[in-house]
Design an enzyme around this catalytic site. Sequence first.
Site, mmCIF file in Angstrom:
data_model
loop_
_atom_site.group_PDB
_atom_site.id
_atom_site.type_symbol
_atom_site.label_atom_id
_atom_site.label_comp_id
_atom_site.label_asym_id
_atom_site.label_seq_id
_atom_site.Cartn_x
_atom_site.Cartn_y
_atom_site.Cartn_z
ATOM 1 N N GLY A 97 -4.529 -12.634 -4.248
ATOM 2 C CA GLY A 97 -3.658 -11.461 -4.305
ATOM 3 C C GLY A 97 -1.805 -11.688 -5.030
ATOM 4 N N GLY A 112 -7.855 -14.619 -7.837
ATOM 5 C CA GLY A 112 -8.475 -14.359 -6.621
ATOM 6 C C GLY A 112 -7.770 -14.368 -5.346
ATOM 7 C CG ASP A 122 -0.766 -5.570 -7.943
ATOM 8 O OD1 ASP A 122 0.348 -5.558 -7.925
ATOM 9 O OD2 ASP A 122 -1.911 -5.915 -8.484
ATOM 10 C CG HIS A 157 -1.900 -0.339 1.075
ATOM 11 N ND1 HIS A 157 -3.043 -1.306 -0.017
ATOM 12 C CD2 HIS A 157 -2.185 -2.052 1.457
ATOM 13 C CE1 HIS A 157 -4.122 -1.815 0.863
ATOM 14 N NE2 HIS A 157 -3.498 -2.950 0.801
ATOM 15 C CB SER A 165 -5.119 -13.890 -11.451
ATOM 16 O OG SER A 165 -6.417 -13.347 -10.816
ATOM 17 C CB SER A 166 -6.925 -9.205 -11.935
ATOM 18 O OG SER A 166 -6.069 -7.967 -11.480
ATOM 19 C CD GLU A 224 -6.950 -3.864 -12.551
ATOM 20 O OE1 GLU A 224 -6.156 -4.584 -13.141
ATOM 21 O OE2 GLU A 224 -7.869 -4.291 -11.154
HETATM 22 C C1 GLA Z 1 -3.316 -4.676 -4.619
HETATM 23 C C2 GLA Z 1 -3.229 -3.100 -6.335
HETATM 24 C C3 GLA Z 1 -1.826 -2.625 -6.250
HETATM 25 C C4 GLA Z 1 -0.868 -2.166 -4.943
HETATM 26 C C5 GLA Z 1 -1.500 -3.333 -3.327
HETATM 27 C C6 GLA Z 1 -0.639 -3.027 -1.777
HETATM 28 O O1 GLA Z 1 -2.334 -5.282 -5.259
HETATM 29 O O2 GLA Z 1 -3.279 -3.920 -7.327
HETATM 30 O O3 GLA Z 1 -1.472 -1.819 -7.067
HETATM 31 O O4 GLA Z 1 -1.817 -1.816 -4.171
HETATM 32 O O5 GLA Z 1 -2.879 -4.128 -3.432
HETATM 33 O O6 GLA Z 1 0.334 -2.939 -1.827
#
Ligand code: GLA
Length: 394
Positions: A126, A124, A174, A34, A129-130, A162
């Site tokens: 984390g 899903g 990501d 974050h 995958s998207s 996105e």
């Molecule tokens: C998701 C978001 C990223 C990042 C993380 C948290 O994966 O897609 O951009 O903010 O949460 O670090």
Amino acid sequence: MSQDLKNSFQTIFDTSGSPRTFFAPGRVNLIGEHTDYNGGHVFPCALSIGTYALAEEREDRKFRMYSLNFENKGVIEFSLDDLSYEEAHDWANYPKGVIKEFADRGISIKKGMNVLFYGNIPNGAGLSSSASIELASAVLVNAFTNADLPMIEMVKLSQHAENEYIGVKSGIMDQFAIGMGKDQAAVLLNCQTLEYQYSPLELPYSVIVIANTNKRRTLADSKYNERREECERALKQLQSELSIEYLGDLSEEAFLQHQHLITNETDRKRARHAVLENQRTIKAVQLLRAGDMEGFGKLMNESHISLRDDYEVTGEELDAMAEAAWNEEGVIGSRMTGAGFGGCTVSIVKKSAVPSFLENVKKQYKKKTALEPEFYVVEVGSGARELTDDMEEL
Ligand code: GLA
């Protein structure tokens, strides 16, 4: 598997053509959570698991797409003449949004395509995958149109899809990790300037273990957007006295001196996480480079605690998984990874301790949550690309 995918492609699309194969990895973030949308640093790596896309051009303007991960959705069809978002197109809105980004940039896509997707990243969980589907689609369209866009442009256009097309206001981490990832390295990215440095992940005696809580990430998107707003409010109040553009511009000392400007206590906690996590990430990478794995691991643990107490994105399941890992011998560090609210933890575990880690963490986690976890001992891989020697890579 390569032949199996080709056979599926030919059967599903009723063609005898030989498709081209593309791949985009999943990602795991080692530290720096974050922080991306707060103008800070992140330290993710690409994985060797990811999304495969097999494609061939058609003679008309139709796109026909099928995912072996969502077989119940069947073949999803749309035309190049209407690339608007459609609820009913479900997962295919990700590639569709990317195709639209190319079109919006004036890149001419003359023909439609048949595209088969197959992903071996848990959906899903984390592990992005998207973003992996987005980048697989981007390299595919880039190749067929000869657009020759540099990878960083495809990273940006995938994030834009996105944010605007799918409507999740994620940062750039990501897509960057998935596009620019490098074998056996993690990447330290300054999300404000997009300056980056690869850092070799030489882990001769340890491995990266991802533990999936299998907790469904309910409300993840709305809570994610809520955290962004809390940080933006805190930043605004700090800006009344400080000339900063992002929370990531602050040192720990400057934050402590000025935190009283943030009147809402929750917003203040969110900002504290964003500032300290950024500093922690920079420090962690320095320690890793100096060969101090123990120091790096300690900061991973501190990151989890900050995400738990200040950012409040962990929840019972992620906390149970991280705590179970911290209780184990041979665990260098363990924390939640990605957005949170369910999903996975990432741990660095000494090779010799992996069997007992898997057994004991599973037992402790199940006892606390009554959920069945899953574990993946992962390898670090390279970024999105066409697989020219796919027999070897699949
Ligand atoms: C998701 C978001 C990223 C990042 C993380 C948290 O994966 O897609 O951009 O903010 O949460 O670090």
